[in-house]
Design a protein around this motif. Structure first.
Motif, short mmCIF file in Angstrom:
data_model
loop_
_atom_site.label_atom_id
_atom_site.label_comp_id
_atom_site.label_asym_id
_atom_site.label_seq_id
_atom_site.Cartn_x
_atom_site.Cartn_y
_atom_site.Cartn_z
N VAL A 104 0.84 -1.20 0.00
CA VAL A 104 0.00 0.00 0.00
C VAL A 104 0.88 1.25 0.00
O VAL A 104 0.65 2.20 -0.75
CB VAL A 104 -0.95 -0.01 1.21
CG1 VAL A 104 -1.76 1.28 1.26
CG2 VAL A 104 -1.87 -1.22 1.16
N PHE A 105 1.92 1.22 0.84
CA PHE A 105 2.84 2.37 0.89
C PHE A 105 3.53 2.57 -0.45
O PHE A 105 3.71 3.70 -0.92
CB PHE A 105 3.86 2.13 2.01
CG PHE A 105 4.83 3.26 2.20
CD1 PHE A 105 4.44 4.44 2.81
CD2 PHE A 105 6.14 3.15 1.75
CE1 PHE A 105 5.34 5.48 2.98
CE2 PHE A 105 7.04 4.19 1.91
CZ PHE A 105 6.64 5.35 2.54
N SER A 106 3.91 1.44 -1.08
CA SER A 106 4.57 1.54 -2.38
C SER A 106 3.64 2.12 -3.43
O SER A 106 4.03 2.99 -4.22
CB SER A 106 5.07 0.15 -2.81
OG SER A 106 5.67 0.21 -4.09
N ALA A 107 2.39 1.66 -3.43
CA ALA A 107 1.43 2.14 -4.43
C ALA A 107 1.20 3.64 -4.30
O ALA A 107 1.01 4.35 -5.30
CB ALA A 107 0.12 1.38 -4.29
N LYS A 108 1.20 4.13 -3.09
CA LYS A 108 0.99 5.56 -2.88
C LYS A 108 2.16 6.39 -3.37
O LYS A 108 2.04 7.61 -3.53
CB LYS A 108 0.73 5.84 -1.40
CG LYS A 108 -0.62 5.32 -0.90
CD LYS A 108 -0.84 5.65 0.57
CE LYS A 108 -2.22 5.20 1.03
NZ LYS A 108 -2.46 5.51 2.46
N ASN A 109 3.30 5.76 -3.57
CA ASN A 109 4.48 6.49 -4.04
C ASN A 109 4.82 6.16 -5.49
O ASN A 109 5.93 6.44 -5.95
CB ASN A 109 5.67 6.16 -3.14
CG ASN A 109 5.59 6.84 -1.80
OD1 ASN A 109 5.96 8.00 -1.65
ND2 ASN A 109 5.05 6.13 -0.81
N GLU A 110 3.88 5.56 -6.19
CA GLU A 110 4.03 5.29 -7.61
C GLU A 110 3.05 6.15 -8.39
O GLU A 110 1.90 6.29 -8.00
CB GLU A 110 3.75 3.80 -7.91
CG GLU A 110 4.71 2.84 -7.23
CD GLU A 110 4.23 1.40 -7.34
OE1 GLU A 110 3.12 1.20 -7.86
OE2 GLU A 110 4.94 0.49 -6.88
N TYR A 111 3.54 6.73 -9.46
CA TYR A 111 2.70 7.59 -10.30
C TYR A 111 2.41 6.86 -11.60
O TYR A 111 3.33 6.49 -12.34
CB TYR A 111 3.43 8.90 -10.57
CG TYR A 111 2.69 9.85 -11.49
CD1 TYR A 111 1.56 10.54 -11.05
CD2 TYR A 111 3.14 10.07 -12.78
CE1 TYR A 111 0.89 11.42 -11.89
CE2 TYR A 111 2.48 10.95 -13.63
CZ TYR A 111 1.36 11.62 -13.18
OH TYR A 111 0.71 12.49 -14.01
N ARG A 112 1.13 6.61 -11.84
CA ARG A 112 0.71 5.95 -13.07
C ARG A 112 -0.43 6.77 -13.68
O ARG A 112 -1.49 6.90 -13.08
CB ARG A 112 0.20 4.52 -12.79
CG ARG A 112 1.20 3.65 -12.05
CD ARG A 112 2.35 3.23 -12.96
NE ARG A 112 3.23 2.27 -12.32
CZ ARG A 112 4.31 2.59 -11.62
NH1 ARG A 112 4.61 3.88 -11.45
NH2 ARG A 112 5.07 1.66 -11.08
N TYR A 113 -0.19 7.33 -14.83
CA TYR A 113 -1.20 8.21 -15.42
C TYR A 113 -1.28 7.96 -16.92
O TYR A 113 -0.27 8.02 -17.63
CB TYR A 113 -0.85 9.67 -15.16
CG TYR A 113 -1.99 10.63 -15.42
CD1 TYR A 113 -3.01 10.81 -14.49
CD2 TYR A 113 -2.05 11.35 -16.61
CE1 TYR A 113 -4.04 11.69 -14.73
CE2 TYR A 113 -3.09 12.23 -16.85
CZ TYR A 113 -4.08 12.39 -15.91
OH TYR A 113 -5.11 13.25 -16.15
N LYS A 114 -2.48 7.64 -17.39
CA LYS A 114 -2.71 7.40 -18.82
C LYS A 114 -3.76 8.37 -19.33
O LYS A 114 -4.79 8.58 -18.68
CB LYS A 114 -3.17 5.97 -19.07
CG LYS A 114 -2.10 4.92 -18.79
CD LYS A 114 -2.60 3.52 -19.15
CE LYS A 114 -1.53 2.47 -18.91
NZ LYS A 114 -1.98 1.11 -19.28
N THR A 115 -3.50 8.94 -20.48
CA THR A 115 -4.44 9.86 -21.13
C THR A 115 -4.83 9.29 -22.49
O THR A 115 -3.96 9.00 -23.32
CB THR A 115 -3.82 11.25 -21.32
OG1 THR A 115 -3.37 11.75 -20.06
CG2 THR A 115 -4.83 12.22 -21.90
N TYR A 116 -6.13 9.10 -22.68
CA TYR A 116 -6.64 8.60 -23.95
C TYR A 116 -7.39 9.72 -24.67
O TYR A 116 -8.21 10.41 -24.07
CB TYR A 116 -7.62 7.44 -23.71
CG TYR A 116 -7.04 6.25 -22.98
CD1 TYR A 116 -6.50 5.18 -23.69
CD2 TYR A 116 -7.04 6.18 -21.60
CE1 TYR A 116 -5.98 4.08 -23.03
CE2 TYR A 116 -6.53 5.08 -20.93
CZ TYR A 116 -6.00 4.04 -21.66
OH TYR A 116 -5.49 2.96 -20.99
#
Length: 568
Positions: free
Chosen positions: A4-16
């Motif tokens: 959970v801590f790792s996920a909060k510090n990962e940035y994943r952003y997709k634009t369609y």
């Protein structure tokens, strides 16, 4: 690291972004001739942004395996498609008994794809996130473009006599840029005959018969779905063959990765159909019967090649595959009153699949599935001449080894008896509770000679059953769907039902409680770590894929006309 801590510090952003444009115009020359032209354009863009800061699993520098430190990547993918279709149509009825229809057409389409981006590591200022990637060290770039074009000419002719005799003939010519210029064009004819028997005098005497129609057709279709430049030889620039000149930074090398095949051309499917439609009681009961026989030749496969070629595989037109079957549909209006209506639709399909030919007179073809590093090269499917394609392939499971199968050479040290079959490991490595496979050739050793067909992925029949109930303005639709007789390989059980060496950090299914132990000797589930050779398929995890599913339920209400009129 805490997930959970790792996920909060990962940035994943997709634009369609998707743009669709459609336009057409129709011009009628005379009451019988008309011209129609359509234009379609679509653009699809995907921007994918990824960033891993120092507190994430993939960016934490305290992990010895993380050599990239804070890192991220930006990738932009663009797909565009343009098509134009032009048809000239003619339709006329002569003397009220002859109906003639004809169409000539030409279509053009083009598709282009591109992928561009870069990845950066050791980013010094992680607070800037994506904006700081330029301060890091680039370690990978992405740049690729591809495209294909298709041109087609078509013609269709229909003739109907007195509404009961129907003749249809079509012809297509398709040219694809995916093949060498001399092989680009394919020609695909088709023809159909229809006889509305219910219009004949001898059929009108049958009570309650409202429709009877016989249909016979034959047609060929083409397939060009291979990679955009499959007929060309290909080179790759890769660091896997880098060379360091004068001990400087290694330079990437260029190596051949695909061999040319200028004979590659269209795949052709030829299908024969016979159908019969029956309607009774003013079509309140409709029965539709269809038989089909489809043979696909010149299959476009990434097929095996002889060893002397120097490449293990190449795109080739090889092999032949046959599908034949029978389909039944039954539509009924069970109740039809002013306030309440109940209609049903039932359909069932039977299909048989058979391999008629493979590459270079091969008797069989093995295929693997890349889902885990230990299974990527293990064949899961086999295609044999005269048998269905993609049958499951592996060992027959035979339970677990028990203490009676061993000689105890010293206290707690067991060696498998000579008369007991091994499971692919040496006799001194096999222990009580290990998995056991069936010896099919009787040599007391389980090896590749004991691999066999385990089952088929094809169902014996599939079908659906729909009921629609309508009461005044309320409509209830219930749709059931089923499949019967097919097998499914449950690969989850290989990881979550045995705590193997490759899955020691995985949680396990509840069934793991019933694994073999000295206190719980059974033939259900092998002991911890007793999976035998790594990367093996067997029918222990091959399951029945039959199902009956409530696919959908919908309840709708139509507003009364008087309310709609008041609301304008």
């Amino acid at each position: 690291i805490n997930p959970v801590f790792s996920a909060k510090n990962e940035y994943r952003y997709k634009t369609y972004n998707t743009l669709l444009l459609n336009a057409y115009f129709t011009y009628k020359f005379t009451p019988y001739f008309s011209f129609r032209s359509t234009f379609n354009h679509s653009t699809y863009t995907l921007t994918n942004e990824t960033f891993n800061n120092s507190s994430s699993r993939l960016g934490n520098p305290r992990f010895p395996s993380n050599i990239r430190g804070v890192n991220g990547q930006w990738i932009n993918s663009l797909t565009s498609h343009l098509s134009n279709e032009n048809t000239l149509s003619y339709a006329r009825t002569l003397n009220r008994i002859h109906r003639v229809e004809g169409t000539l057409g030409a279509t053009f389409s083009r598709r282009n794809v591109g992928r561009f981006g870069f990845a950066s590591q050791q980013v010094p200022n992680e607070s800037l996130m994506m904006s700081g990637l330029d301060e890091g060290i680039p370690y990978e770039t992405y740049a690729s473009e591809s495209g294909w074009g298709l041109m087609s000419f078509l013609s269709r002719f229909n003739y109907i006599y007195r509404g009961k005799y129907i003749v249809t003939a079509t012809m297509r010519a398709d040219g694809s840029s995916k093949f060498v210029p001399g092989k680009r064009w394919g020609y695909f004819p088709s023809a159909a005959l229809g006889w509305r028997m219910s219009e004949e005098g001898f059929m009108k005497e049958i009570d309650n018969l409202s429709n009877a129609k016989l249909r016979i057709s034959y047609g060929e279709t083409g397939n060009n779905r291979v990679s955009d430049f499959a007929y060309m030889s290909q080179m790759a620039v890769t660091s896997s063959v880098a060379y360091s000149y004068n001990n400087n930074t290694p330079s990437k090398g260029i190596v051949p990765v695909a061999i040319a095949n200028e004979d590659l051309t269209w795949e052709t499917a030829a299908q024969f159909n016979v159908g019969y439609d029956l309607g009774f009681f003013n079509n309140r009961v409709e029965l539709i019967l269809d038989y089909y026989d489809k043979t696909t030749r010149d299959l476009q496969m990434y097929a095996n090649t002889p060893f002397y070629i120097g490449f293990p595989n190449a795109y080739r037109n090889i092999g032949k595959l046959r599908n034949s079957g029978f389909e039944i549909s039954l539509n009924t209006v069970n109740i039809n009153s002013k306030k309440f209506t109940w209609t049903s639709n039932f359909n069932i399909s039977f299909n048989k699949n058979k391999v008629l030919g493979l590459s270079d007179d091969e008797d069989y073809l093995l295929s693997s599935v890349g889902w885990g590093v230990n299974f990527n090269s293990t064949p899961l499917y086999i295609a044999e001449i005269g048998q269905p394609a993609a049958q499951f392939y592996g060992y027959r499971w035979d339970g677990n080894y028990q203490y009676d199968d061993f000689n105890e050479v010293s206290e707690g040290i067991y060696v498998l008896k000579d008369e007991i079959t091994t499971n692919g490991m040496s006799r001194d490595k096999i222990q009580p509770g290990d998995i056991k496979y069936r010896d099919l050739n009787g040599d007391k050793v389980v090896d590749s000679e004991d691999l066999t067909v385990l089952g088929s992925a094809y169902p014996i029949h599939i079908g659906g059953f729909t009921n629609e109930f309508r009461y005044k303005n309320l409509t209830l639709n219930v749709f059931f769907q089923w499949s019967y007789g097919n097998k499914i390989m449950n690969a989850n059980r290989m990881l979550f039902e045995g705590n193997t060496l490759t899955a020691q950090n995985f949680n396990q299914y509840a069934s793991y409680i019933d694994r073999w132990t000295p206190e719980n000797q059974n033939n259900t589930l092998y002991r911890t770590g007793g999976q035998g050779p790594i990367g093996v398929y067997s029918d222990r995890t091959l399951e029945d894929g039959s199902y009956l599913r409530l696919k959908s339920v919908s309840l709708t209400y139509n507003l009364p006309d008087k309310i709609i009129k008041r609301l304008n």
